[in-house]
Structure formats: C-alpha cells, structure tokens
Design an enzyme around this catalytic site. Structure first.
Site, short mmCIF file in Angstrom:
data_model
loop_
_atom_site.label_atom_id
_atom_site.label_comp_id
_atom_site.label_asym_id
_atom_site.label_seq_id
_atom_site.Cartn_x
_atom_site.Cartn_y
_atom_site.Cartn_z
N GLU A 104 -61.67 -162.95 -72.62
CA GLU A 104 -60.48 -163.78 -72.74
C GLU A 104 -60.34 -164.54 -74.07
O GLU A 104 -60.37 -165.79 -74.11
CB GLU A 104 -60.42 -164.77 -71.58
CG GLU A 104 -60.44 -164.08 -70.24
CD GLU A 104 -60.24 -165.04 -69.09
OE1 GLU A 104 -60.39 -166.25 -69.27
OE2 GLU A 104 -59.93 -164.56 -67.98
N GLU A 153 -61.85 -159.18 -63.53
CA GLU A 153 -61.88 -160.38 -62.68
C GLU A 153 -60.62 -160.46 -61.83
O GLU A 153 -59.52 -160.25 -62.35
CB GLU A 153 -61.95 -161.69 -63.49
CG GLU A 153 -63.28 -161.98 -64.11
CD GLU A 153 -63.27 -163.26 -64.93
OE1 GLU A 153 -62.51 -164.20 -64.59
OE2 GLU A 153 -63.99 -163.32 -65.94
N ASN A 164 -58.29 -159.46 -66.49
CA ASN A 164 -58.54 -160.56 -65.53
C ASN A 164 -57.18 -161.00 -65.01
O ASN A 164 -56.36 -161.49 -65.79
CB ASN A 164 -59.25 -161.74 -66.22
CG ASN A 164 -60.68 -161.40 -66.58
OD1 ASN A 164 -61.16 -160.31 -66.28
ND2 ASN A 164 -61.38 -162.32 -67.23
N ARG A 204 -70.86 -157.15 -63.36
CA ARG A 204 -70.48 -157.61 -64.69
C ARG A 204 -71.06 -158.99 -64.93
O ARG A 204 -70.81 -159.91 -64.15
CB ARG A 204 -68.94 -157.64 -64.82
CG ARG A 204 -68.48 -158.25 -66.13
CD ARG A 204 -66.97 -158.42 -66.23
NE ARG A 204 -66.63 -159.10 -67.46
CZ ARG A 204 -65.84 -160.19 -67.50
NH1 ARG A 204 -65.29 -160.67 -66.40
NH2 ARG A 204 -65.60 -160.77 -68.66
N TYR A 256 -55.16 -163.23 -62.00
CA TYR A 256 -55.25 -164.23 -60.93
C TYR A 256 -53.89 -164.57 -60.33
O TYR A 256 -53.76 -164.80 -59.15
CB TYR A 256 -55.91 -165.51 -61.46
CG TYR A 256 -57.40 -165.34 -61.68
CD1 TYR A 256 -57.89 -164.83 -62.88
CD2 TYR A 256 -58.30 -165.63 -60.67
CE1 TYR A 256 -59.25 -164.65 -63.08
CE2 TYR A 256 -59.67 -165.46 -60.85
CZ TYR A 256 -60.13 -164.96 -62.07
OH TYR A 256 -61.48 -164.77 -62.27
N HIS A 313 -69.00 -164.84 -73.30
CA HIS A 313 -68.21 -165.47 -72.24
C HIS A 313 -68.28 -166.99 -72.44
O HIS A 313 -68.76 -167.73 -71.60
CB HIS A 313 -68.73 -165.09 -70.85
CG HIS A 313 -67.72 -165.28 -69.75
ND1 HIS A 313 -67.34 -164.27 -68.87
CD2 HIS A 313 -67.00 -166.37 -69.40
CE1 HIS A 313 -66.44 -164.75 -68.01
NE2 HIS A 313 -66.21 -166.01 -68.32
O1 PGI Z 1 -61.16 -169.81 -63.21
C1 PGI Z 1 -61.84 -168.74 -62.62
C2 PGI Z 1 -62.38 -167.80 -63.69
C3 PGI Z 1 -63.49 -168.42 -64.56
O2 PGI Z 1 -64.54 -168.91 -63.74
C4 PGI Z 1 -64.01 -167.32 -65.50
O3 PGI Z 1 -65.15 -167.73 -66.26
C5 PGI Z 1 -62.92 -166.93 -66.50
O4 PGI Z 1 -63.18 -165.66 -67.08
C6 PGI Z 1 -61.56 -166.95 -65.85
N1 PGI Z 1 -60.38 -166.65 -66.43
C7 PGI Z 1 -59.39 -166.93 -65.55
C8 PGI Z 1 -57.94 -166.76 -65.82
C9 PGI Z 1 -57.54 -167.56 -67.08
C10 PGI Z 1 -57.89 -169.00 -66.92
C11 PGI Z 1 -59.12 -169.44 -67.42
C12 PGI Z 1 -59.47 -170.79 -67.29
C13 PGI Z 1 -58.59 -171.68 -66.67
C14 PGI Z 1 -57.37 -171.22 -66.18
C15 PGI Z 1 -57.03 -169.87 -66.28
C16 PGI Z 1 -59.97 -167.40 -64.40
N2 PGI Z 1 -61.30 -167.39 -64.60
#
Ligand code: PGI
Length: 445
Positions: A164, A350, A291, A75, A293, A119
C-alpha cells in the site's frame, strides 16, 4: 456449490510489526512504528508493538495453527530493521535467521510463503535521512530487496515489494496519522514517487537475481469511488477521488504515467517525475495484489482541500472500523482492473473485517458477522472469476487479531482470537468455517 479454480491459493495475511513483538531483540534496529507508537498520543491507549502476538517467539505454534486451518498460502512481511538494523550496510544474521526458520516451517507444512518486503516498518535510521521523502531510499530499498532475494529466493517464489504505497505516503506524510507522523503535502507526494521508484528498482533487482521461477508484484489498497448523486459536480468529484485513491498508483505502475488531473490539481506540490523514473516504475510485474475492504462515496465540496471532495456516510451495515460493508464493490473493482489494466494476474492480498468479538465462557468466539462479511466477499470474487478475471488467490486479513496501527489492540480482524493477557489463540467460528471453504475449495451459494 460454487467451486474455485484448481490450485486456488486460499490464505491469510499478517505483517511483521503487527504480530511479531520483540522489536529490538537480537540486534534488530528500531523502526518508525516503534518510535511512533512510543510517542505519546499517537496510538489508542498508548498501545505499542513491543509484545503484540509475540509471534517472534511463538512462530512454531502459529505455523501449526495455520496447518490446522489448512491454509494453502501465508502472506507475511519481513521487518527491514530486523535484517538491516541501520536500513543498509551490516546484515543482522540473527534477524535473518528468524525468517529462514519461518520459511522452512511453512514449506514443511505445505504452505506457500508470500513475502511482503515492506509493510510500513521503515528503519528509523533511514527516517533520520528523510525516509521515503529522500530519493536515495529507492537504492536503499533495492539493496535490501536484493539481499532477501539472495538469501530466501531459493525457497520463496512469491514476492510483494510494497504494501500500500498510497497509505504509506498519505497516512504517514500527509495526514500524519501513521508513522512517521508528518503533515507535509510536498514531502508526501515526493514519498509516493520514491515509493514507486523503489518498487521499480526492486523489480529490476529481482529480474537480475537468481530466484528460480519466482514471481513478483505489488500490493495496492484500492477502493472504488462512487458519486453521492448523479449531479455533474458529484460525478466529477468521484473522478477526482478515483484518481487520487486508485489511479495515482495504478497508472504509473501499469502505464508509466501519473493521472494528468492530479498533476494539474496539485500544481507546484507535484514532484519532478523524469521519464526515466516512470519507465523504472512501470517495469513489468507478474501479478497485482489488491487489498479491498470497502468503497468510497463522495460529493463535490467546493474549497475542501486540493481534491474538493467530501465523504458521504452510507446507511448500510458497517464494520467496527466504521467502513461500509459493500461486497459488490469487490466485483466491480476486479472487473475494472481486469479491463482497464490489461487483464493482470490478481491476488486478493487482504480482505477482512473488524468486529467487537467476545470470548464466550464456553471458550468459543461466535463471530457470525465476520463469517457473513467473508462469505459475501468470496461470492463476489467467484463472480469475478466467472467473468474472466485472472484471480489466483485470496488472503484473509487477518490470521489472528493483532496491532491495528493507530487503533492499537482495540480492533480485532483475526479469524483467530488472541487473548493478549495469556497469548492464547482461539480459532473463531469464522476460522472453523474458513477451514471448510479451503478444504472444499468452494462455498454453498
Ligand atoms: O486496517 C486493516 C488492515 C491493516 O491491519 C493492514 O496492515 C493494512 O495493510 C490495511 N490496509 C487497509 C486498507 C487501507 C487502510 C489502511 C489503514 C487505515 C485505513 C485504511 C486495511 N488494512
């Protein structure tokens, strides 16, 4: 041995501004992240995406790396200002040619390309016209999408409109910590609406295009919100946090309406949302990208902003980003989406973790904490599939260490280490492990 369904698409994810470098090469126009990172004070250590992982020039070696990892899918995002330097109008054929070559190399390597149209790297010229706060952006985005469907749709079958939208609006227009660095709730809520409208217009353009057997969806960052205590006040706080973080985007896309709770709370800051807009936003999609986390844990906080919630730190282990490691949240989220939104086809677009990796003198990177994070989340994904969730693929964030937005290069998410001094790539222990998971299409329980 826990096996995943036949044909499960194991992959990795990246984004243009985070890995490509060469932001202005060959006629490309500046994006809002080029401007934001070059504005002092916005990014740690003054880091920018000027070089990043130099993927714009090293893409052949990087595809070879993906092949070595045995990825089934990859992706990545197209940089809108590389293709349309002014965001609309004249096409930059050299910029488009980069993506042609990349797609052809992926197909030759037997890797399924998933393209994210947006993005976060909006052309600066469109920001000068108001960016996502200007309703015209929906048309500009649909035209950009239609161009890519026309030029790459004969070889790319999986398309993601936005990465997002919640983050684009909240972090970029309300919190001001991401590009374009605005702190304006009225603009931010309008940006949410215009992002979703742009998504719907792009899906309609896709349906009208001649992309054969193509599938289109959207990627949302979703985080289940838990109450800090069983008190009525905290339960209600978790409901409000869930509405703002999750239902604000899920409900319009799947049900064609915004959560009433939010419309009431934000009162006169809430944008006009004509029924026709909501119908466009709810244009049916073929899959949802999630996505994931971590989760949120919230308590009632009287008078604390519009939502009156506060985040409550948890004891458990955390990643280098300070995010609680909570794998069960992935299972609970997947089962909820399956049950509440009509059992859509899902991809984890993600999931991953930042840890302070060290390149050993031996030349290895023993990132056992990242391997353990991924393993625990894969187990929860398998649990969800067993429970009937239509999960068809999993993209680890990220293929390689890269530009982590306002954190610059200080946070490493890759399963491949990048030595930015030399641009050398080193597959980490988690990368070697992931190759085995993909090869066996499963993991030991
Ligand atoms: O932070 C890790 C990754 C980014 O590098 C990606 O570009 C982005 O799609 C992404 N989204 C998220 C979860 C939402 C989030 C975004 C930014 C900062 C904190 C939370 C984590 N991440």
């Amino acid at each position: 041995m826990l096996r995943f369904p036949e044909g499960f698409l194991w992959g990795c994810a990246t984004a243009a501004y985070q890995i490509e470098g060469s932001p202005l090469a060959d006629g490309a126009g500046p994006s809002i992240w080029h401007r934001f990172s070059h504005t002092p004070g916005n990014v740690e250590r003054g880091d920018t995406g000027d070089v990043a992982c130099d993927h714009y020039r090293r893409w052949r070696d990087d595809v070879a790396l993906m092949r070595e990892l045995g990825l089934k899918a990859y992706r990545f995002s197209v940089a809108w200002p590389r293709v349309l330097p002014d965001g609309r109008g004249a096409v930059n054929e050299t910029g488009l040619a980069f993506y042609h070559r990349l797609v052809d190399a992926l197909l030759e390597a037997g890797i399924v390309p998933f393209i994210t149209l947006y993005h976060w790297d909006l052309p600066g010229a469109l920001q000068d016209l108001g960016g996502w706060a200007n309703r015209d952006v929906a048309g500009w985005f649909a035209d950009y999408a239609a161009l890519l469907f026309d030029r790459l749709g004969d070889r790319v079958r999986h398309w993601i409109t936005l990465n997002e939208p919640w983050c684009v609006a909240h972090l970029g227009y309300i919190a001001g910590v991401h590009a374009p660095g605005m702190r304006d709730l009225w603009a931010g809520l309008r940006a949410v609406h215009h992002l979703l409208l742009a998504h719907g217009r792009a899906v309609q353009a896709f349906r009208a295009s001649n992309v054969k057997k193509g599938r289109i969806g959207i990627t949302l960052n979703l985080a289940p919100q838990y109450p800090a205590s069983r008190s009525e006040a905290d339960l209600a706080a978790a409901q409000r946090a869930d509405a703002y973080h999750n239902r604000l985007v899920l409900d319009p896309i799947f049900s064609g309406r915004y959560p009433e709770l939010l419309v009431r709370r934000f009162n006169d800051a809430w944008p006009d949302a004509p029924q026709a807009d909501l119908e466009t936003i709810a244009t049916p999609i073929d899959f949802l990208g999630i996505n994931y986390y971590s989760r949120g844990v919230v308590a009632h906080a009287p008078g604390a902003g519009f939502l009156e919630t506060r985040s409550v730190a948890q004891p458990g282990p955390h990643t280098a980003m300070g995010w609680e490691i909570y794998p069960e949240g992935l299972f609970e989220l997947l089962v909820r989406i399956h049950g509440e939104y009509g059992g859509p086809t899902l991809y984890i677009t993600e999931n991953g973790a930042a840890f302070d990796d060290r390149l050993e003198p031996s030349g290895g990177v023993h990132d056992t904490d990242r391997l353990d994070y991924l393993r625990r989340h894969f187990l929860q994904a398998h649990r969800a599939i067993e429970a009937g969730v239509r999960l068809q693929g999993y993209f680890v964030w990220s293929l390689m260490d890269n530009f982590e937005w306002a954190h610059g290069y200080s946070k490493r998410f890759g399963i491949v280490y990048v030595d930015y001094e030399t641009q050398r790539r080193v597959i980490k222990q988690s990368g070697h492990w992931y190759r085995e998971i993909i090869a066996r299409n499963g993991l030991e329980n």
